[in-house]
Design an enzyme around this catalytic site. Structure first.
Site, PDB file in Angstrom:
ATOM      1  N   LYS A  11     -49.760 -69.532 -49.433  1.00  0.00           N
ATOM      2  CA  LYS A  11     -51.002 -70.032 -49.299  1.00  0.00           C
ATOM      3  C   LYS A  11     -51.006 -71.190 -47.900  1.00  0.00           C
ATOM      4  O   LYS A  11     -51.143 -72.369 -48.136  1.00  0.00           O
ATOM      5  CB  LYS A  11     -51.368 -71.112 -50.644  1.00  0.00           C
TER       6      LYS A  11
HETATM    7  N1  PMP Z   1     -55.668 -64.947 -53.859  1.00  0.00           N
HETATM    8  C1  PMP Z   1     -55.849 -65.859 -53.345  1.00  0.00           C
HETATM    9  C2  PMP Z   1     -56.135 -65.627 -51.691  1.00  0.00           C
HETATM   10  C3  PMP Z   1     -55.982 -67.224 -53.512  1.00  0.00           C
HETATM   11  O1  PMP Z   1     -56.393 -68.286 -52.711  1.00  0.00           O
HETATM   12  C4  PMP Z   1     -55.490 -67.458 -54.934  1.00  0.00           C
HETATM   13  C5  PMP Z   1     -55.830 -68.831 -55.479  1.00  0.00           C
HETATM   14  N2  PMP Z   1     -54.587 -69.693 -55.378  1.00  0.00           N
HETATM   15  C6  PMP Z   1     -55.419 -66.482 -55.757  1.00  0.00           C
HETATM   16  C7  PMP Z   1     -55.299 -65.063 -55.382  1.00  0.00           C
HETATM   17  C8  PMP Z   1     -55.053 -66.804 -57.157  1.00  0.00           C
HETATM   18  O2  PMP Z   1     -53.789 -67.367 -57.403  1.00  0.00           O
HETATM   19  P1  PMP Z   1     -53.517 -68.392 -58.458  1.00  0.00           P
HETATM   20  O3  PMP Z   1     -53.453 -67.539 -59.656  1.00  0.00           O
HETATM   21  O4  PMP Z   1     -51.954 -68.692 -58.443  1.00  0.00           O
HETATM   22  O5  PMP Z   1     -54.288 -69.719 -58.227  1.00  0.00           O
END
Ligand code: PMP
Length: 422
Positions: free
Chosen positions: A169
């Site tokens: 991220k």
């Molecule tokens: N893909 C992206 C690009 C994201 O920004 C997110 C949100 N964090 C997710 C997938 C889903 O991840 P998570 O379940 O850890 O929030």
């Protein structure tokens, strides 16, 4: 523009490498100032997390906090941002910020970023590394997170999302998604779905993608490094078995959607959200809808390829694949929706209703907030010889104030800390 309500207080820790100093403190929300010359503003050098907390027995319960902190540290390592505070220190800062927010449910945004630096891309050795966290309200992100909701429409973006570090991220990695995202609303869709350069499905702007066929959940593999290893995705992989579903990581192409029984997306903000329609941009300005996609003429991949070759622009039209909202392939007089079942189970878990999964919840007790951030953090500093300073409550928000230029014309010390001058 009304932004959602933020918590009452925020927390910041600023590491000043050359001064062997970490400044820590809590302060009133919205007062922190970041200089326009911050490295993160010019070059996107930062990383963040999105975490939810839910009300459980009248208290805030943070969902999978450890996993989010682990991912934040992994992303910080990718970006080479050195913050000399342990994972436990960061976890505690997050818990304390939630406690001080006075909220029992909401969203947490922790981040690490590079503060003021010189103009060079290579961060100046004195560049300060900042950790910051706040909380805010967050309700139904895609407005389709409730049982019985029809589901949302997603648009296959007209271009692949080329992004560095898609499996972490990193702030800068979201620029490609942010640039392409408005396409979705042009076509009345909620969100973009991205293909890779081979035309295979990767993920959405802020969530992971899943297709259900029979009793199997298919999702693009994380291993190729094109999708974020979502924590909600991981949760789904663990609870699927309990619903009698298989969880399989597999390449998915747009053509495969024609035979999908159900489609959904997951994310901390998105939770488990149903998809009822997938739009594909096409040439000729025609918008055609085909029941369950089964009568779609020709080959979607070929259509897409052709469209890209011709450089289609969003306004020229889309074709839509309607996704069933129930699993029709199950031999049952009453077809069921596995997405509904997954979402119900997910909601039970985050609300503390499943004893077996309570280890995923960090309960924030309503003890008195700690008063000295310095005392609290000294034990979490991982680099020897560093001093921890408490930022005076009223002074914290000037901590990123520009210092004088050195003789070379470069910022000599990056950031300064001073009392508010009101
Ligand atoms: N893909 C992206 C690009 C994201 O920004 C997110 C949100 N964090 C997710 C997938 C889903 O991840 P998570 O379940 O850890 O929030």
């Amino acid at each position: 523009m009304a932004f959602p309500t933020r918590g009452k207080e925020e927390f910041a820790a600023v590491y000043m490498p050359m001064q062997k100093l970490v400044k820590v403190g809590f302060g009133k929300m919205g007062r922190m100032k970041v200089p326009i010359t911050s490295h993160a503003i010019d070059y996107g050098t930062g990383t963040f997390e999105g975490i939810r907390f839910y009300e459980v027995n009248g208290k805030a319960a943070i969902f999978r906090l450890n996993e989010h902190v682990e991912r934040l540290f992994a992303s910080a390592k990718t970006g080479n941002y050195k913050l000399p505070i342990s994972k436990e220190g960061i976890r505690n800062a997050i818990i304390e910020t939630v406690r001080r927010s006075g909220m029992t449910s909401g969203y947490i945004r922790p981040k690490i970023f590079l503060g003021e630096s010189s103009i060079r891309v290579s961060p100046h050795p004195e560049t300060h590394v900042v950790f910051h966290v706040y909380t805010q309200e967050l309700l139904d992100y895609y407005k389709t997170g409730q049982r019985g909701d029809k589901g949302m429409s997603v648009l296959i973006a007209s271009k692949p999302r080329r992004t560095p570090f898609p499996n972490s991220k990193m702030s800068g990695a979201y620029q490609a998604g942010a640039a392409l995202a408005p396409e979705a609303s042009v076509h009345g869709a909620t969100e973009n779905l991205y293909l890779n350069s081979k035309g295979e499905i990767s993920e959405l702007t802020g969530s992971n993608f899943f297709m259900i066929k029979g009793k199997t959940i298919f999702t693009p593999p994380v291993i190729r490094g094109e999708v974020l290893p979502g924590i909600t995705r991981d949760t789904i992989s663990k609870i699927a078995k309990e619903l009698g579903l298989k969880f399989v990581q597999k390449t998915i192409r747009p053509n495969d959607l024609l035979s999908a029984d159900e489609v959904f997306v997951t994310g901390t903000a998105a939770e488990v959200s149903k998809v009822s329609e997938i739009k594909i941009p096409i040439k000729n300005g025609k918008i055609a809808t085909y029941a369950a996609g089964r009568k779609l003429p020709g080959n979607i991949d070929a259509i897409l390829k052709e469209a890209r070759k011709k450089g289609i622009v969003p306004k020229e039209g889309v074709i839509s694949i309607n996704i069933p909202s129930k699993n029709r392939s199950v031999e049952d007089p009453k077809p069921i929706s596995y997405v509904d079942l997954l979402r119900d189970k997910y909601k039970d878990i985050v609300h503390g209703k499943e004893a077996k999964r309570q280890k995923w919840l960090t309960i924030v007790d309503r003890v008195a907030p700690i008063t000295s951030a310095k005392e609290y953090f000294s034990k979490h500093i991982t680099e020897s010889g560093l001093n921890v300073h408490e930022m005076p409550d009223r002074g914290i928000w000037e901590l990123l104030k520009l210092r004088k230029m050195g003789p070379s014309g470069r910022i000599s010390a990056g950031l300064g800390v001073g009392k508010r001058s009101e």
